[in-house]
Design a protein around this motif. Structure first.
Motif, PDB file in Angstrom:
ATOM      1  N   ILE A 241       0.853  -1.034  -0.018  1.00 36.37           N
ATOM      2  CA  ILE A 241       0.061   0.096  -0.012  1.00 36.37           C
ATOM      3  C   ILE A 241       0.779   1.141  -0.056  1.00 36.37           C
ATOM      4  O   ILE A 241       1.924   1.172   0.730  1.00 36.37           O
ATOM      5  N   GLN A 242       0.711   2.376  -0.816  1.00 32.44           N
ATOM      6  CA  GLN A 242       1.647   3.460  -1.189  1.00 32.44           C
ATOM      7  C   GLN A 242       0.613   4.733  -0.809  1.00 32.44           C
ATOM      8  O   GLN A 242      -0.466   4.797  -1.569  1.00 32.44           O
ATOM      9  N   HIS A 243       0.816   5.385   0.028  1.00 31.87           N
ATOM     10  CA  HIS A 243       0.255   6.740   0.224  1.00 31.87           C
ATOM     11  C   HIS A 243       0.985   7.978  -0.183  1.00 31.87           C
ATOM     12  O   HIS A 243       2.199   7.992   0.291  1.00 31.87           O
ATOM     13  N   GLU A 244       0.587   8.907  -0.861  1.00 31.78           N
ATOM     14  CA  GLU A 244       1.295  10.026  -1.249  1.00 31.78           C
ATOM     15  C   GLU A 244       0.674  11.293  -0.492  1.00 31.78           C
ATOM     16  O   GLU A 244      -0.307  11.773  -0.607  1.00 31.78           O
ATOM     17  N   TRP A 245       1.380  11.323   0.725  1.00 31.49           N
ATOM     18  CA  TRP A 245       0.613  12.225   1.649  1.00 31.49           C
ATOM     19  C   TRP A 245       0.879  13.892   1.418  1.00 31.49           C
ATOM     20  O   TRP A 245       0.145  14.712   2.057  1.00 31.49           O
ATOM     21  N   ARG A 246       1.967  14.172   0.552  1.00 32.79           N
ATOM     22  CA  ARG A 246       2.191  15.353  -0.243  1.00 32.79           C
ATOM     23  C   ARG A 246       2.701  15.093  -1.157  1.00 32.79           C
ATOM     24  O   ARG A 246       3.219  13.904  -1.672  1.00 32.79           O
ATOM     25  N   PRO A 247       2.625  16.255  -2.300  1.00 32.62           N
ATOM     26  CA  PRO A 247       3.034  15.949  -3.746  1.00 32.62           C
ATOM     27  C   PRO A 247       4.540  15.364  -3.800  1.00 32.62           C
ATOM     28  O   PRO A 247       5.574  15.826  -2.935  1.00 32.62           O
ATOM     29  N   LYS A 248       4.693  14.096  -4.547  1.00 34.45           N
ATOM     30  CA  LYS A 248       5.986  13.535  -4.655  1.00 34.45           C
ATOM     31  C   LYS A 248       6.518  13.080  -3.275  1.00 34.45           C
ATOM     32  O   LYS A 248       7.782  12.312  -3.460  1.00 34.45           O
ATOM     33  N   SER A 249       5.990  12.944  -2.238  1.00 35.91           N
ATOM     34  CA  SER A 249       6.410  12.582  -0.950  1.00 35.91           C
ATOM     35  C   SER A 249       5.397  11.254  -0.711  1.00 35.91           C
ATOM     36  O   SER A 249       4.338  11.055  -0.562  1.00 35.91           O
ATOM     37  N   LEU A 250       6.252   9.971  -0.918  1.00 39.15           N
ATOM     38  CA  LEU A 250       5.454   8.763  -0.615  1.00 39.15           C
ATOM     39  C   LEU A 250       5.833   7.986   0.509  1.00 39.15           C
ATOM     40  O   LEU A 250       6.926   7.956   1.189  1.00 39.15           O
ATOM     41  N   PHE A 251       4.919   7.258   1.124  1.00 39.28           N
ATOM     42  CA  PHE A 251       5.007   6.361   2.179  1.00 39.28           C
ATOM     43  C   PHE A 251       4.405   4.984   1.737  1.00 39.28           C
ATOM     44  O   PHE A 251       3.410   4.840   1.265  1.00 39.28           O
ATOM     45  N   THR A 252       5.274   4.225   1.612  1.00 40.16           N
ATOM     46  CA  THR A 252       4.976   2.583   0.968  1.00 40.16           C
ATOM     47  C   THR A 252       5.303   1.415   2.249  1.00 40.16           C
ATOM     48  O   THR A 252       6.338   1.396   2.521  1.00 40.16           O
ATOM     49  N   ILE A 253       4.150   0.589   2.238  1.00 39.48           N
ATOM     50  CA  ILE A 253       4.467  -0.588   3.245  1.00 39.48           C
ATOM     51  C   ILE A 253       4.312  -1.791   2.171  1.00 39.48           C
ATOM     52  O   ILE A 253       3.143  -1.792   1.498  1.00 39.48           O
ATOM     53  N   SER A 254       5.182  -2.714   2.337  1.00 37.65           N
ATOM     54  CA  SER A 254       4.854  -3.890   1.529  1.00 37.65           C
ATOM     55  C   SER A 254       5.407  -5.161   2.374  1.00 37.65           C
ATOM     56  O   SER A 254       5.902  -5.148   3.342  1.00 37.65           O
ATOM     57  N   GLY A 255       4.806  -6.355   1.801  1.00 39.97           N
ATOM     58  CA  GLY A 255       4.950  -7.335   2.631  1.00 39.97           C
ATOM     59  C   GLY A 255       5.085  -8.665   1.457  1.00 39.97           C
ATOM     60  O   GLY A 255       4.506  -8.660   0.440  1.00 39.97           O
ATOM     61  N   GLU A 256       5.887  -9.593   1.981  1.00 32.39           N
ATOM     62  CA  GLU A 256       5.708 -10.782   1.268  1.00 32.39           C
ATOM     63  C   GLU A 256       5.749 -12.123   2.093  1.00 32.39           C
ATOM     64  O   GLU A 256       6.238 -12.368   3.076  1.00 32.39           O
ATOM     65  N   VAL A 257       4.722 -13.153   1.599  1.00 32.26           N
ATOM     66  CA  VAL A 257       4.513 -14.668   2.240  1.00 32.26           C
ATOM     67  C   VAL A 257       4.939 -15.496   1.204  1.00 32.26           C
ATOM     68  O   VAL A 257       4.341 -15.333   0.185  1.00 32.26           O
ATOM     69  N   ASP A 258       5.482 -16.571   1.668  1.00 31.00           N
ATOM     70  CA  ASP A 258       5.808 -17.661   1.013  1.00 31.00           C
ATOM     71  C   ASP A 258       4.726 -18.732   1.370  1.00 31.00           C
ATOM     72  O   ASP A 258       4.689 -19.228   2.577  1.00 31.00           O
ATOM     73  N   THR A 259       3.595 -18.797   0.483  1.00 25.09           N
ATOM     74  CA  THR A 259       2.495 -20.064   0.502  1.00 25.09           C
ATOM     75  C   THR A 259       2.926 -21.176   0.802  1.00 25.09           C
ATOM     76  O   THR A 259       2.027 -22.010   1.077  1.00 25.09           O
ATOM     77  N   LYS A 260       4.003 -21.658   0.144  1.00 24.77           N
ATOM     78  CA  LYS A 260       4.475 -23.064   0.312  1.00 24.77           C
ATOM     79  C   LYS A 260       5.293 -23.280   1.551  1.00 24.77           C
ATOM     80  O   LYS A 260       5.727 -24.440   1.814  1.00 24.77           O
TER      81      LYS A 260
END
Length: 276
Positions: A241-260
């Protein structure tokens, strides 16, 4: 949508950006400030496990000339000078790294309504010469990407690509690794209003007879917030999920899961980019 076919690197780029851009499992931040004279200074850091890497990039623009100087924690200096539109459609890029003096390279790009050409040459006694060219239109284009090592007198890279672009659909086909790998990608805009899109990439290796399949999607929750998700046939599932809280200022949280291997802990990444 541009008038011409673009460069070879543009073939399949929209699908690659959808499937892979902004996904990460490390912690990254970047802060950009501007001096009164217009110089942009970007300080960035990357925490990768127990390792922390940082660099400072200074960018100066003067008319059509852009100079970038980057210094990292290992005291390596990378300088890039870009001259844009020295002639219509022409861009020249000179780059070199210190202390690696053999890294100096000159690249020339030319964009035309029916062609896109990029040629780079290492500034050494026995340089590596790279040529990529695309012919066609913004609807259908065909290109190739070749590298030749003058020291050994052999072709070290030979790729070919085909791209088809419609109003809301982009499909591409790439033959890479001197014919050993075949990739097909697909990008489709489902809803322009919410920037909802789906994409997929299938890669087949002829030498190992293995297939890699990745499928992803993106959606705008609101004009400032975007969510993305991706899964592949190896069982890796990613989301961000990525949020642009002001012009060109980005906050991004990402995750990865190995389903196997659900018993393993999930991996999380955080990226923060601040611009005034």
């Amino acid at each position: 949508m541009g008038k011409g076919p673009g460069l070879y690197s543009d073939i399949g780029k929209r699908a690659r950006d959808l499937l892979y851009r902004d996904y990460q499992t490390d912690h990254k931040f970047a802060i950009t400030t501007y001096s009164p004279t217009g110089v942009a200074i970007t300080s960035s850091g990357l925490k990768k496990g127990d390792l922390f890497l940082a660099d400072v990039n200074t960018q100066l623009k003067n008319k059509n000339v852009t100079t970038d100087i980057k210094v990292d924690t290992n005291s390596n200096l990378l300088a890039t000078v870009t001259v844009d539109e020295a002639a219509p459609g022409l861009k020249t890029i000179l780059s070199f790294r210190i202390p690696d003096h053999s890294s100096a390279k000159l690249e020339v790009q030319y964009l035309h309504d029916y062609a896109g050409i990029s040629t780079s040459l290492g500034l050494t006694a026995n340089p590596i010469v790279n040529f990529s060219g695309v012919v066609g239109t913004n609807l259908l284009s065909l290109g190739t990407d070749v590298s030749f090592d003058t020291k050994v007198g052999a072709i070290t890279k030979c790729n070919a690509g085909l791209s088809f672009t419609n109003t809301d659909l982009i499909a591409s086909l790439n033959l890479n690794d001197k014919g050993d790998s075949l990739s097909a990608s697909y990008y489709h805009i489902v809803s322009p209003l919410t920037m909802t899109a789906v994409g997929a990439e299938v890669t087949h290796s002829f030498s190992t007879n293995e297939n890699t399949i990745s499928v992803g999607t993106q959606h705008q929750l609101d004009p400032l917030t975007t969510v993305k998700a991706r899964v592949n046939n190896l069982g890796k599932a990613n989301a961000l999920i990525q949020h642009e809280w002001r012009p060109k200022s980005l906050f991004t949280i990402s995750g990865e899961v190995d389903t196997k291997a659900v018993d393993k802990s999930a991996k999380f990444g955080l990226a923060l980019a601040l611009k005034p």
